[in-house]
Design an enzyme around this catalytic site. Structure first.
Site, mmCIF file in Angstrom:
data_model
loop_
_atom_site.group_PDB
_atom_site.id
_atom_site.type_symbol
_atom_site.label_atom_id
_atom_site.label_comp_id
_atom_site.label_asym_id
_atom_site.label_seq_id
_atom_site.Cartn_x
_atom_site.Cartn_y
_atom_site.Cartn_z
ATOM 1 N N LEU A 38 -10.315 -11.570 8.846
ATOM 2 C CA LEU A 38 -10.063 -10.144 8.986
ATOM 3 C C LEU A 38 -11.255 -9.540 9.718
ATOM 4 O O LEU A 38 -12.408 -9.897 9.440
ATOM 5 C CB LEU A 38 -9.913 -9.470 7.617
ATOM 6 C CG LEU A 38 -8.547 -9.545 6.939
ATOM 7 C CD1 LEU A 38 -8.642 -9.017 5.512
ATOM 8 C CD2 LEU A 38 -7.508 -8.758 7.709
ATOM 9 N N ASP A 39 -11.010 -8.618 10.635
ATOM 10 C CA ASP A 39 -12.101 -7.948 11.334
ATOM 11 C C ASP A 39 -12.994 -7.197 10.352
ATOM 12 O O ASP A 39 -12.591 -6.912 9.216
ATOM 13 C CB ASP A 39 -11.553 -6.953 12.362
ATOM 14 C CG ASP A 39 -10.875 -7.657 13.540
ATOM 15 O OD1 ASP A 39 -11.173 -8.840 13.764
ATOM 16 O OD2 ASP A 39 -10.057 -7.007 14.217
ATOM 17 N N VAL A 40 -14.189 -6.855 10.802
ATOM 18 C CA VAL A 40 -15.130 -6.114 9.953
ATOM 19 C C VAL A 40 -14.487 -4.831 9.425
ATOM 20 O O VAL A 40 -14.646 -4.478 8.254
ATOM 21 C CB VAL A 40 -16.419 -5.787 10.736
ATOM 22 C CG1 VAL A 40 -17.305 -4.829 9.951
ATOM 23 C CG2 VAL A 40 -17.194 -7.068 11.044
#
Length: 282
Positions: A38-40
């Site tokens: 998952l992206d930041v």
């Protein structure tokens, strides 16, 4: 810590790898990984693999996903989310009726161009590293499948929240960009929450604080595979564990393998009357 999977409700603002390391230390695991980044800025379901469960990464990489996400129309950024700088704007105000009209055209199998700021690799280098260095990023479109896009909220002008069910490899930021183009405007993704990954569901996940306090559930490896059970005697178990493919009259397919004393060995597969490990967990 036994080999297992822990479902984490990832908070916004931390990378997936940072979360993995926090969980690894909290549970005292020798090894840990995850089943899909998952992206930041992304939140929600991040399955954490503990010890020998780390070998399941490739197996789960292709599982379908469900996301809840909010798009803002009328502007975009170089990253297609709030991490980037605003690059384009217009005064277009999108109506609910316009939006509902274009949703079907963005479902099904589509050829999707990944964002320039993504982890896609180009000759061994990640696209976002090239983009940040000011180099040209030449990406190729990829076929993905979007099963459904449901509009679930419109709390602010030009901001709409959706539930998106899609195949692995789908970029929700790219979906935002492409939907905006169909509406003759621009789009930026404000947030994203993963709610499902394969059979795993966010409602069963624990927070980082709960995991640090020991308040979490584990998913056993033997519960992951809906396969028939096969039990091996000690001689057969020793042969399997030493890499010898033993013969059988059972039909082809995958089986949950156990030693006769009850220990779960892993998932074996039978092909042409020979048994071999698909995933070995001992």
């Amino acid at each position: 810590m036994n080999s297992c999977i822990i479902l984490l409700n990832k908070p916004r603002g931390l990378s997936s790898n940072t979360c993995v390391n926090i969980v690894k230390r909290a549970v005292g695991a020798k090894k840990a990984g995850h089943l899909g980044t998952l992206d930041v800025l992304g939140e929600g379901l991040l399955p954490i693999t503990i010890n020998k469960a780390t070998q399941l990464f490739d197996f789960y990489l292709q599982k379908d996903k469900v996301y809840q996400t909010t798009f803002r129309f009328g502007q975009t950024t170089d990253t297609l989310d709030l991490e980037g700088e605003i690059t384009l704007k217009n005064d277009k105000m999108v109506t609910k009726e316009e939006l509902l009209k274009i949703l079907p055209s963005h479902c099904g199998k589509i050829s999707q161009m990944p964002p320039i700021y993504s982890a896609k690799k180009i000759k061994g280098q990640k696209a976002y590293d090239l983009a940040r260095a000011g180099q040209e990023v030449n990406l190729k479109p990829k076929e993905v499948e979007i099963y459904s896009i449901d509009l679930i909220a419109n709390d602010n002008p030009n901001e709409f929240t959706f539930r998106v069910a899609c195949s692995s490899g789908t970029y929700i930021r790219s979906l935002c960009r492409d939907m905006a183009a169909s509406l003759s405007t621009y789009g930026v993704m404000l947030n994203i929450i993963r709610t499902k990954c394969g059979d795993f569901d966010l409602k069963d996940a624990s927070t980082l604080e709960e995991i640090k306090q020991g308040n979490f559930k584990t998913i056993s490896l033997e519960s992951l595979f809906k396969s028939a059970k096969i039990v091996f005697n000690k001689k057969e178990t020793d042969l399997l564990l030493n890499g010898v493919n033993i013969s059988t009259d059972l039909k082809n397919g995958d089986y949950n393998a156990y030693a006769d004393e009850g220990e779960y060995l892993g998932l074996v597969t039978i092909e042409n009357n020979r048994i071999k490990f698909k995933f070995r967990f001992v």
